[in-house]
Design an enzyme around this catalytic site. Sequence first.
Site, mmCIF file in Angstrom:
data_model
loop_
_atom_site.group_PDB
_atom_site.id
_atom_site.type_symbol
_atom_site.label_atom_id
_atom_site.label_comp_id
_atom_site.label_asym_id
_atom_site.label_seq_id
_atom_site.Cartn_x
_atom_site.Cartn_y
_atom_site.Cartn_z
ATOM 1 N N LYS A 129 34.196 -28.159 6.719
ATOM 2 C CA LYS A 129 34.609 -29.246 5.802
ATOM 3 C C LYS A 129 36.122 -29.286 5.661
ATOM 4 C CE LYS A 129 32.565 -27.876 1.926
ATOM 5 N NZ LYS A 129 31.929 -26.622 2.266
ATOM 6 N N ARG B 181 28.440 -30.294 -5.771
ATOM 7 C CA ARG B 181 27.736 -29.185 -5.120
ATOM 8 C C ARG B 181 26.346 -28.972 -5.712
ATOM 9 N NH1 ARG B 181 32.215 -25.713 -2.641
ATOM 10 N NH2 ARG B 181 31.105 -24.135 -1.470
ATOM 11 N N ARG C 201 36.573 -15.565 10.024
ATOM 12 C CA ARG C 201 37.574 -16.539 9.557
ATOM 13 C C ARG C 201 38.803 -15.885 8.904
ATOM 14 N NH1 ARG C 201 35.799 -21.589 5.948
ATOM 15 N NH2 ARG C 201 35.030 -20.044 4.461
ATOM 16 N N ARG D 27 39.656 -14.498 3.233
ATOM 17 C CA ARG D 27 39.186 -14.843 1.895
ATOM 18 C C ARG D 27 38.271 -13.740 1.384
ATOM 19 N NH1 ARG D 27 36.913 -20.909 1.748
ATOM 20 N NH2 ARG D 27 35.356 -19.851 0.485
ATOM 21 N N ARG E 43 26.141 -17.152 -0.605
ATOM 22 C CA ARG E 43 26.660 -18.529 -0.641
ATOM 23 C C ARG E 43 25.728 -19.474 0.089
ATOM 24 N NH1 ARG E 43 32.217 -17.522 1.939
ATOM 25 N NH2 ARG E 43 32.674 -19.730 1.685
HETATM 26 P P1 AMP Z 1 34.563 -23.168 -0.933
HETATM 27 O O1 AMP Z 1 35.985 -22.861 -0.655
HETATM 28 O O2 AMP Z 1 34.282 -24.647 -0.979
HETATM 29 O O3 AMP Z 1 33.611 -22.424 -0.024
HETATM 30 O O4 AMP Z 1 34.265 -22.630 -2.430
HETATM 31 C C1 AMP Z 1 34.395 -21.253 -2.746
HETATM 32 C C2 AMP Z 1 33.641 -20.949 -4.034
HETATM 33 O O5 AMP Z 1 34.176 -21.719 -5.128
HETATM 34 C C3 AMP Z 1 32.152 -21.286 -4.032
HETATM 35 O O6 AMP Z 1 31.391 -20.272 -3.408
HETATM 36 C C4 AMP Z 1 31.883 -21.414 -5.519
HETATM 37 O O7 AMP Z 1 31.815 -20.135 -6.142
HETATM 38 C C5 AMP Z 1 33.146 -22.101 -6.037
HETATM 39 N N1 AMP Z 1 33.027 -23.569 -6.005
HETATM 40 C C6 AMP Z 1 33.656 -24.431 -5.161
HETATM 41 N N2 AMP Z 1 33.317 -25.697 -5.416
HETATM 42 C C7 AMP Z 1 32.449 -25.653 -6.466
HETATM 43 C C8 AMP Z 1 31.717 -26.647 -7.211
HETATM 44 N N3 AMP Z 1 31.818 -27.961 -6.927
HETATM 45 N N4 AMP Z 1 30.915 -26.225 -8.199
HETATM 46 C C9 AMP Z 1 30.816 -24.922 -8.511
HETATM 47 N N5 AMP Z 1 31.452 -23.945 -7.863
HETATM 48 C C10 AMP Z 1 32.266 -24.295 -6.838
#
Ligand code: AMP
Length: 212
Positions: free
Chosen positions: A14, A89, A124, A159, A170
Amino acid sequence: MKNIILIAPPGAGKGTQAKMLCDKYDMVHISVGDLLRKEVSENGPYAQQLEEKMSQGLLVDDELILKIMNQRLNEEDCEKGFILDGFPRNINQAILLDEMSKQIDYVIYLDVSKETLKNRIVGRVICPKCGSSFNTLIEESRPKKDNVCDTCGSQLEKRKDDSLETFEKRYDTYIKETEPILDYYKGKNNLYSISSTDKEEVFDTIKSILGV
Ligand code: AMP
C-alpha cells in the site's frame, strides 16, 4: 485528482503504491501507520497507548484514529486529492469515514497471498527520512549499499512490528477486522481488485483504473 482508499493486508505494498502515485501526480499520501509512528517517536500524549497496541499487531482504538483522521483530512492539502493508506481498517471506521462526508472515488484492494506477505514483512527495511522501502530477502528490492537508502542516503531501519510473530498477529487482525470492509465497499460499486505482486504492474493497473 480523485480521492482513493487503498485496502490490503500488511506488506502488500500500500505504502509503496501510494508513494509512487504521489511522486507522479500531485496528491497527498496519508499513511495512518506513519502518523502513529511519528506520535510514538516524538513521545506524544498517546505514545504509550499506541505502542502497546502496535507492538501486539492490534488495532488502535477507533476514537483516537478518528480524531487523528478528522484533523488530517481537513488540512488544506487534501483538496488536491488524497490516498488513504491504512484507513479505514474496520467497518466502524468505514462508517465514520462516510460520516465525514469526504467523497471517495476509488477503493483499491491489493490481493496478495499470505506466503508472499510474510517474506516481504520479515525482510523489509524502511528509510525513516523519505519513506522508501527495501527488502533484504528479495534480490531486486535490496538496497544498493547495505543498510543505506538508495533515494536519500539515510540509514535504513527495521520497523518494530515487522517480526514474524507480529506479522502473524497483524495478518489475523486484518482477516478478522479489515477484510470485511471489502463487502461494505462492494455494495457501493467503486471497489477494484488487483492481484499482481509486481509493483510496476500494480502501478500500471492503478493508473488505468484512475484513467491517468
Ligand atoms: P501500518 O503501517 O499501516 O501497517 O500500521 C501499523 C499499525 O498501526 C497497525 O498494525 C495498527 O496497530 C496501527 N494502525 C494503523 N492504521 C490503523 C487504523 N486505521 N486503525 C487502528 N489502528 C491502526
